[in-house]
Design an enzyme around this catalytic site. Structure first.
Site, PDB file in Angstrom:
ATOM      1  N   CYS A   1     -19.518  -5.970  10.888  1.00 41.10           N
ATOM      2  CA  CYS A   1     -19.923  -6.540   9.599  1.00 41.10           C
ATOM      3  C   CYS A   1     -20.207  -8.042   9.719  1.00 41.10           C
ATOM      4  O   CYS A   1     -19.355  -8.798  10.189  1.00 41.10           O
ATOM      5  CB  CYS A   1     -18.826  -6.297   8.567  1.00 41.10           C
TER       6      CYS A   1
ATOM      7  N   CYS B   1     -16.408  -0.242  11.838  1.00 40.20           N
ATOM      8  CA  CYS B   1     -17.222  -0.622  10.676  1.00 40.20           C
ATOM      9  C   CYS B   1     -16.848  -1.999  10.129  1.00 40.20           C
ATOM     10  O   CYS B   1     -17.531  -2.522   9.245  1.00 40.20           O
ATOM     11  CB  CYS B   1     -17.152   0.445   9.591  1.00 40.20           C
TER      12      CYS B   1
ATOM     13  N   CYS C   1      -9.291   2.643  13.611  1.00 42.81           N
ATOM     14  CA  CYS C   1     -10.643   2.339  14.105  1.00 42.81           C
ATOM     15  C   CYS C   1     -11.129   1.096  13.365  1.00 42.81           C
ATOM     16  O   CYS C   1     -10.917   0.963  12.166  1.00 42.81           O
ATOM     17  CB  CYS C   1     -11.558   3.526  13.822  1.00 42.81           C
TER      18      CYS C   1
ATOM     19  N   ASP D   1       0.812  -1.200   0.000  1.00 42.52           N
ATOM     20  CA  ASP D   1       0.000   0.000   0.000  1.00 42.52           C
ATOM     21  C   ASP D   1       0.863   1.274   0.000  1.00 42.52           C
ATOM     22  O   ASP D   1       0.352   2.386  -0.098  1.00 42.52           O
ATOM     23  CB  ASP D   1      -0.911  -0.256   1.204  1.00 42.52           C
TER      24      ASP D   1
ATOM     25  N   CYS E   1     -13.258  10.265   9.136  1.00 45.58           N
ATOM     26  CA  CYS E   1     -12.946   8.894   9.566  1.00 45.58           C
ATOM     27  C   CYS E   1     -11.851   8.892  10.641  1.00 45.58           C
ATOM     28  O   CYS E   1     -10.810   9.541  10.485  1.00 45.58           O
ATOM     29  CB  CYS E   1     -12.503   8.078   8.351  1.00 45.58           C
TER      30      CYS E   1
ATOM     31  N   CYS F   1     -22.753  -1.066   9.169  1.00 42.11           N
ATOM     32  CA  CYS F   1     -21.537  -0.253   9.329  1.00 42.11           C
ATOM     33  C   CYS F   1     -21.863   1.238   9.256  1.00 42.11           C
ATOM     34  O   CYS F   1     -21.266   2.049   9.969  1.00 42.11           O
ATOM     35  CB  CYS F   1     -20.487  -0.630   8.288  1.00 42.11           C
TER      36      CYS F   1
ATOM     37  N   CYS G   1     -23.657  -6.241  -0.200  1.00 37.55           N
ATOM     38  CA  CYS G   1     -24.190  -5.924   1.125  1.00 37.55           C
ATOM     39  C   CYS G   1     -25.711  -6.065   1.187  1.00 37.55           C
ATOM     40  O   CYS G   1     -26.272  -6.140   2.285  1.00 37.55           O
ATOM     41  CB  CYS G   1     -23.826  -4.496   1.493  1.00 37.55           C
TER      42      CYS G   1
HETATM   43 FE1  SF4 Z   1     -21.965  -4.356   3.926  1.00 43.20          FE
HETATM   44 FE2  SF4 Z   1     -20.756  -5.318   6.093  1.00 43.20          FE
HETATM   45 FE3  SF4 Z   1     -21.471  -2.749   5.994  1.00 43.20          FE
HETATM   46 FE4  SF4 Z   1     -23.354  -4.665   6.199  1.00 43.20          FE
HETATM   47  S1  SF4 Z   1     -21.776  -4.155   7.714  1.00 43.20           S
HETATM   48  S2  SF4 Z   1     -23.367  -2.876   4.840  1.00 43.20           S
HETATM   49  S3  SF4 Z   1     -22.430  -6.282   4.946  1.00 43.20           S
HETATM   50  S4  SF4 Z   1     -19.952  -3.754   4.716  1.00 43.20           S
HETATM   51 FE1  SF4 Z   2     -13.771   5.295   9.805  1.00 42.56          FE
HETATM   52 FE2  SF4 Z   2     -15.112   2.974   9.803  1.00 42.56          FE
HETATM   53 FE3  SF4 Z   2     -14.329   4.047  12.094  1.00 42.56          FE
HETATM   54 FE4  SF4 Z   2     -16.276   5.186  10.677  1.00 42.56          FE
HETATM   55  S1  SF4 Z   2     -16.351   3.181  11.689  1.00 42.56           S
HETATM   56  S2  SF4 Z   2     -14.598   6.214  11.706  1.00 42.56           S
HETATM   57  S3  SF4 Z   2     -15.566   4.805   8.596  1.00 42.56           S
HETATM   58  S4  SF4 Z   2     -12.972   3.289  10.432  1.00 42.56           S
END
Ligand code: SF4
Ligand code: SF4
Length: 374
Positions: free
Chosen positions: A246, A242, A239, A131, A212, A192, A186
């Site tokens: 999932c 999210c 973090c 990356d 973020c 998330c 999704c």
């Molecule tokens: Fe998609 Fe996972 Fe977010 Fe649900 S939690 S919307 S499956 S990325």
């Molecule tokens: Fe960033 Fe995901 Fe945390 Fe939100 S939950 S602050 S998008 S890392």
């Protein structure tokens, strides 16, 4: 040959491999441009500077004929991220628990190239990409069918989840691209989007990096805006919210790479008292060398530690915060230490004393705000 290369990649510990096409659809480049035009990349000016190369691997490696995309899981069931130790601790995002993935993966990519040379029976040229190089790797992974985009903007591998590092090898010989892209997605899930504490996810597969916590605590080199400080909670570096929520990560694929295990790096929690006491770059380097936590540098990590301390006010941290406010060479750290003390009971006199000796206007302003709040 592709089957043999895939097997060699799996034998070396990669969890997935696919051959990506050398170009991605124009909509990917347009989406990236739009994201930057709207300013959602924050202060990551390098994103703007490298817009074109990100979708053109041949600009990274002139002899490019094919692109291998590899996935490496950093998933782990140990140690569990909760229950949280309260008060004087800050959370670290899972990808950074072990050793710095850039170094670790680079070494394995090199080993895979040796194997490919054996399989092919003749030398070749390549460019290894982690990356650290500008490539829109999620788009190439998606086009290869390796996974699909989640609304949290990560690539999700069906059956494997999103705790995944991506890496690439650009080759000077041709391999048939895999694909097509995954159709799974999704659906109506928005877990998330609802869980994100700062509203960084819009639900349309886009994220505003400026909101973020990962960006704010790692890539952001300056002040953490007041409006996001409380939402940072305990996150001192990155973090995971999210991804943790999932459903595709409900059963994490355990990483097979010991380098990413918490035992070999900093682990999931940092002691704020220790971090707030790191006063020189040498002390910082001794503690975090070889891990991803060097990215925000000493002043960035101490800034984050102050915010976490302010979110869990505790008398125990007053000596560490007041020392940072009095002695730290970086005004960025002093200003955030003032904010944290403003939220800590019985810290008013430390703010008053610091105000008298502070010469930087930005810090004095922050102390005045903290005194109003205290
Ligand atoms: Fe998609 Fe996972 Fe977010 Fe649900 S939690 S919307 S499956 S990325
Ligand atoms: Fe960033 Fe995901 Fe945390 Fe939100 S939950 S602050 S998008 S890392």
């Amino acid at each position: 040959m592709k089957t043999a290369i895939r097997q060699a990649a799996l034998d070396l510990g990669f969890d997935s491999m696919a051959v990506s096409p050398l170009s991605v659809p124009a909509r990917e480049a347009r989406a990236l441009e739009e994201w930057c035009r709207e300013g959602r990349h924050g202060d990551m000016a390098y994103m703007e500077r490298t817009l074109k190369v990100r979708t053109h691997p041949e600009d990274l490696f002139r002899e490019a004929q094919s692109l291998l995309t590899l996935g490496v899981s950093y998933g782990s069931e140990d140690p569990p991220p909760s229950p949280a130790p309260q008060g004087a601790w800050g959370r670290v995002a899972r990808y950074a628990w072990g050793l710095d993935y850039h170094d670790v993966i680079q070494d394995r990519l090199q080993r895979l190239c040796f194997q490919i040379e054996k399989i092919r029976g003749k030398p070749f040229s390549s460019r290894l990409v982690t990356d650290a190089q500008p490539l829109l790797e999620r788009a190439f992974a998606f086009e290869a069918g390796l996974g699909f985009y989640g609304k949290n903007t990560n690539i999700i591998v069906p059956g494997g989840g999103s705790w995944l590092f991506l890496a690439e090898i650009i080759l000077d010989f041709s391999l048939e691209p895999d694909g097509p892209p995954q159709t799974q997605g999704c659906g109506s899930c928005r877990l998330c989007v609802s869980a994100c504490p700062t509203g960084a996810l819009s639900g349309d597969y886009r994220m505003d990096a400026r909101k973020c916590i990962s960006y704010l605590t790692i890539e952001n080199k300056g002040v953490i805006p007041h409006e996001f400080r409380k939402s940072m909670g305990s996150w001192i570096f990155g973090c995971d919210i999210c991804q943790e929520c999932c459903p595709y990560n409900a059963i994490p694929r355990e990483s097979r790479w010991p380098e990413f295990s918490a035992r070999n790096g900093v682990g999931p929690w940092l002691d704020l008292r220790e971090v707030l006491s790191l006063r020189t770059p040498e002390q910082f380097s001794r503690r975090f060398k070889g891990t991803a936590l060097t990215r925000p540098k000493r002043k960035g990590l101490l800034r984050n530690a102050c915010v976490v301390a302010g979110n869990h006010p505790s008398g125990e941290l007053i000596p560490f915060l007041s020392a940072a406010l009095r002695e730290d060479p970086e005004s960025l750290v002093r200003a955030h230490a003032a904010w944290a003390l403003g939220r800590t009971p019985d810290a008013r006199r430390f703010l008053k004393t610091a105000w008298e000796s502070e010469s930087q206007e930005t810090v004095r302003n922050e102390i005045e705000l903290a005194l109003q709040a205290a």
